[in-house]
Design a protein around this motif. Structure first.
Motif, PDB file in Angstrom:
ATOM      1  N   LYS A  19      50.701  43.798  43.623  1.00  0.00           N
ATOM      2  CA  LYS A  19      51.483  42.661  43.111  1.00  0.00           C
ATOM      3  C   LYS A  19      51.546  41.514  44.118  1.00  0.00           C
ATOM      4  O   LYS A  19      51.551  40.341  43.730  1.00  0.00           O
ATOM      5  CB  LYS A  19      52.900  43.133  42.757  1.00  0.00           C
ATOM      6  N   ALA A  22      48.864  38.955  43.491  1.00  0.00           N
ATOM      7  CA  ALA A  22      48.731  38.460  42.116  1.00  0.00           C
ATOM      8  C   ALA A  22      48.261  37.006  42.072  1.00  0.00           C
ATOM      9  O   ALA A  22      47.492  36.636  41.192  1.00  0.00           O
ATOM     10  CB  ALA A  22      50.048  38.611  41.368  1.00  0.00           C
ATOM     11  N   SER A  25      42.903  35.811  44.210  1.00  0.00           N
ATOM     12  CA  SER A  25      41.928  36.579  43.423  1.00  0.00           C
ATOM     13  C   SER A  25      41.836  38.032  43.872  1.00  0.00           C
ATOM     14  O   SER A  25      41.247  38.853  43.185  1.00  0.00           O
ATOM     15  CB  SER A  25      40.556  35.917  43.504  1.00  0.00           C
ATOM     16  N   SER A  28      43.319  40.831  41.254  1.00  0.00           N
ATOM     17  CA  SER A  28      42.429  41.161  40.133  1.00  0.00           C
ATOM     18  C   SER A  28      41.226  41.957  40.614  1.00  0.00           C
ATOM     19  O   SER A  28      40.785  42.905  39.950  1.00  0.00           O
ATOM     20  CB  SER A  28      41.949  39.886  39.432  1.00  0.00           C
ATOM     21  N   SER A  29      40.703  41.594  41.763  1.00  0.00           N
ATOM     22  CA  SER A  29      39.558  42.301  42.323  1.00  0.00           C
ATOM     23  C   SER A  29      39.915  43.760  42.632  1.00  0.00           C
ATOM     24  O   SER A  29      39.126  44.663  42.355  1.00  0.00           O
ATOM     25  CB  SER A  29      39.092  41.598  43.597  1.00  0.00           C
ATOM     26  N   MET A  31      42.195  45.621  41.176  1.00  0.00           N
ATOM     27  CA  MET A  31      42.342  46.361  39.920  1.00  0.00           C
ATOM     28  C   MET A  31      40.982  46.666  39.293  1.00  0.00           C
ATOM     29  O   MET A  31      40.754  47.757  38.768  1.00  0.00           O
ATOM     30  CB  MET A  31      43.247  45.602  38.955  1.00  0.00           C
ATOM     31  N   ARG A  32      40.060  45.731  39.358  1.00  0.00           N
ATOM     32  CA  ARG A  32      38.721  45.964  38.792  1.00  0.00           C
ATOM     33  C   ARG A  32      37.950  46.988  39.613  1.00  0.00           C
ATOM     34  O   ARG A  32      37.242  47.822  39.075  1.00  0.00           O
ATOM     35  CB  ARG A  32      37.956  44.641  38.707  1.00  0.00           C
ATOM     36  N   ASN A  56      45.397  48.579  35.173  1.00  0.00           N
ATOM     37  CA  ASN A  56      45.902  47.727  36.253  1.00  0.00           C
ATOM     38  C   ASN A  56      45.741  48.412  37.608  1.00  0.00           C
ATOM     39  O   ASN A  56      44.650  48.606  38.074  1.00  0.00           O
ATOM     40  CB  ASN A  56      47.337  47.305  35.979  1.00  0.00           C
ATOM     41  N   ASP A  57      46.859  48.808  38.238  1.00  0.00           N
ATOM     42  CA  ASP A  57      46.799  49.423  39.576  1.00  0.00           C
ATOM     43  C   ASP A  57      47.198  50.897  39.543  1.00  0.00           C
ATOM     44  O   ASP A  57      47.684  51.436  40.530  1.00  0.00           O
ATOM     45  CB  ASP A  57      47.673  48.642  40.561  1.00  0.00           C
TER      46      ASP A  57
END
Length: 191
Positions: A19, A22, A25, A28-29, A31-32, A56-57
């Motif tokens: 978080k 958030a 970037s 998001s990286s 989580m992906r 998500n995480d």
């Protein structure tokens, strides 16, 4: 349709600190990359587990129990190794909650089975649906309420046979009976 309750162990792993990233970037990286690591590492690290869900995480891992001697420790060792793999690959810490229980019977038709609504292919019923799954989140809620920062929170029914002297226990009211159960907490990897 599978209409029997299945004994299981559910392991919930949550990556800490996503978080905070958030706005950049990196969140998001992370989580992906988590999605990729879970997808690519499942067979290697969780060969005795049946399914994993990643969002998500977080990761939720399902293992159906077959009542073999030493089975719970074998499953716990796999989750320990998988958690270490994720922590190292993501270069971020995580915490894990492990609960024993029973998954709800599957009473919903599967997509393509010809039974039920034609739109059912747009609905996914989690195989992990259970009071055990709810209890993973009850334990998480309690650890956050108490501001605890341990690496592991494990249902006492799973820790029998785990030889770790540095353990603390907390009592958590779990579902469906709304009775307190001991949850063992550990600071580091289990092995």
């Amino acid at each position: 349709m599978d209409e029997e309750w299945k004994k299981c162990i559910l392991s919930y792993i949550d990556i800490i600190g996503v978080k905070a990233h958030a706005k950049d970037s990196r969140g998001s990286s992370i989580m992906r990359r988590l999605q990729s690591y879970v997808t690519n590492g499942f067979e290697k690290h969780l060969s005795n587990h049946d399914h994993a869900y990643v969002w998500n995480d977080s990761v939720l891992i399902v293992a159906y129990l077959k009542d073999h001697r030493g089975e719970k420790m074998k499953l716990l060792r796999e989750v320990n190794d998988f958690k270490r793999y994720l922590d190292t690959a993501l270069v971020m810490p995580s915490f894990a909650v492990v609960v024993e229980g029973m998954t709800f019977p599957s009473t919903v038709s599967s997509p393509g089975s010809g039974v039920g609504d034609a739109n059912s292919s747009k609905v996914t019923v989690l195989k992990a649906s259970s009071w055990a799954m709810a209890n993973c989140f009850e334990i998480e809620r309690e650890l956050k309420r108490r501001k605890l920062k341990k690496n592991w929170y494990i249902d006492s029914r799973v820790t029998k046979g785990l030889r770790r002297p540095s353990r603390e226990d907390m009592q958590v009211t779990l579902l469906p009976a709304n009775r307190e159960r001991a949850v063992s907490m550990y600071d580091d990897y289990l092995w």
